[in-house]
Design an enzyme around this catalytic site. Structure first.
Site: not given
Ligand code: TTP
Ligand code: MG
Length: 356
Positions: A9, A107-108
């Site tokens: 993340d 973002d993960e």
């Protein structure tokens, strides 16, 4: 079956990109979100850098509140198209580390790296190599993008994700399977996905604050009190999570929300906006050839309380007139039920498929 799952993340993703692009922001609190309009802005915070978080600013906070907390912060509106490009470039790198990957948001991502178990003579060695691999991945992203990330590694997605949450920012935390239970024990109950503010309140009334204390309850008790989530909570507090790292995730829903410039109860304003939202959703769903079974309509009132209503059809549909008719009925039901001024309305279609 033993697995090794990695969760990555990015740290304060949107804000970190802006800091990279604008070195003059270095060391300053940066808030990405709606225009604060000197404290009269009405949207919310998308994210804030760690400097701004020291003032209590976080995602989803009303932007007016963020302005109150730190008027001298740098306030920026999001440049989503640019962030998407950065995110694609990051995932290109991430995907090189395992063919079994799942991207969960901008973002993960999760990687299943269980193949390291076959390569190593024992489990601790495999986990050690996983840690080294994660370190290499973090460095590779940093060299390519000048952005920091945090990685968690564990025997399943649940532990990997909580590990990365616990070690932010720029962290790397490896939890061996035999340590997963004790890792969870002292953490606050809300760390368990599925325990939202409401369930947490109920649990606290029962004198439960930490994950280890939930383990006092039997599966039956949790099921009786919290429905099917109860069983889920029972397993998760014991570090059990069998959910696989699922290849590429499909879109789960298409939705849109709108915050009115001023709270209103005027039908002509509410319904004309509502129609625009529906058109937008219809266009986006048909472009992707998606059919939907569920429509959800949401209203947030001036006291910030949100209410929603859904309908689920037996068969998937992609008809504009069905979307229009059914969502308007839902909106009317919400408006009849609650008398306050309306701050925000939203519509979402879900339960998606490519055929009817
Ligand atoms: P997150 O990973 O949840 O948050 P973050 O990367 O900003 O911070 P952290 O270091 O705690 O991971 O979300 C990723 C991006 O998604 C975030 O930078 C902005 C966007 N976002 C929103 O726009 N609204 C939200 O409510 C959340 C949670 C995120
Ligand atoms: Mg993040």
């Amino acid at each position: 079956m033993t697995r090794i799952v990695l969760h990555i993340d990015m740290d304060c993703f949107f804000a970190q990109i802006e800091e990279r692009e604008n070195p003059r922001f270095k060391g300053k609190p940066v808030v990405i979100g709606a225009d604060p309009k000197k404290g009269r802005g009405r949207g919310v915070v998308s994210t804030a850098n760690y400097e701004a978080r020291k003032y209590g600013i976080h995602s989803a906070l009303p932007i007016s509140k963020a302005f109150q907390l730190c008027p001298e912060a740098v306030f920026l509106s999001p440049n989503l198209r640019f962030y998407r490009k950065v995110s694609e470039s990051i995932f290109e790198t991430v995907k090189d580390y395992s063919s079994q990957y799942e991207i969960v948001s901008s973002d993960e991502a999760y990687l299943d790296i269980s193949f390291l178990l076959a390569k190593n003579e024992n489990l601790p060695k495999a986990y050690k190599e996983a840690g080294e691999m994660a370190d290499k991945l973090k460095k590779e992203i940093f060299i390519k993008e000048k952005l920091t990330s945090t990685i968690g590694i564990g025997p399943n997605k649940l532990i990997a994700k909580i590990a990365s949450q616990q070690d932010k920012p720029n962290g790397l935390l490896v939890i061996l399977p035999q340590n997963a239970l004790s890792f969870l024990s002292p953490l606050d109950i809300e760390i368990i996905p599925g325990i939202g503010p409401k369930t947490a309140r109920q649990l606290r009334k029962l004198g439960v604050n930490k994950v280890r204390e939930i383990r006092r309850f039997s599966k039956e008790f949790l099921q009786e009190n919290f429905g099917k989530w109860g069983v889920d909570i029972y397993h998760k507090t014991r570090a059990v999570d069998r959910s696989p790292v699922k290849g590429q995730r499909r879109i789960k829903s298409v939705g849109r929300e709108y915050t009115f410039p001023a709270d209103t109860r005027k039908p002509e304003i509410i319904f004309s906006t509502f129609e625009k939202i529906i058109e937008n959703i219809y266009k986006r769903a048909t472009r992707k050839e998606l059919y939907f079974k569920t429509i959800t309509v949401k209203c947030r009132f001036s006291n910030f309380q949100s209410h929603s209503k859904s309908i689920t059809f037996k068969k998937p549909t992609n008809q504009l007139r069905v979307l229009e008719r059914e969502s308007k009925i839902l909106l009317l039901k919400l408006l009849v039920k609650k008398r306050g001024l309306v701050r925000l309305i939203g519509v979402r279609v879900s339960n998606l498929s490519h055929k009817n």
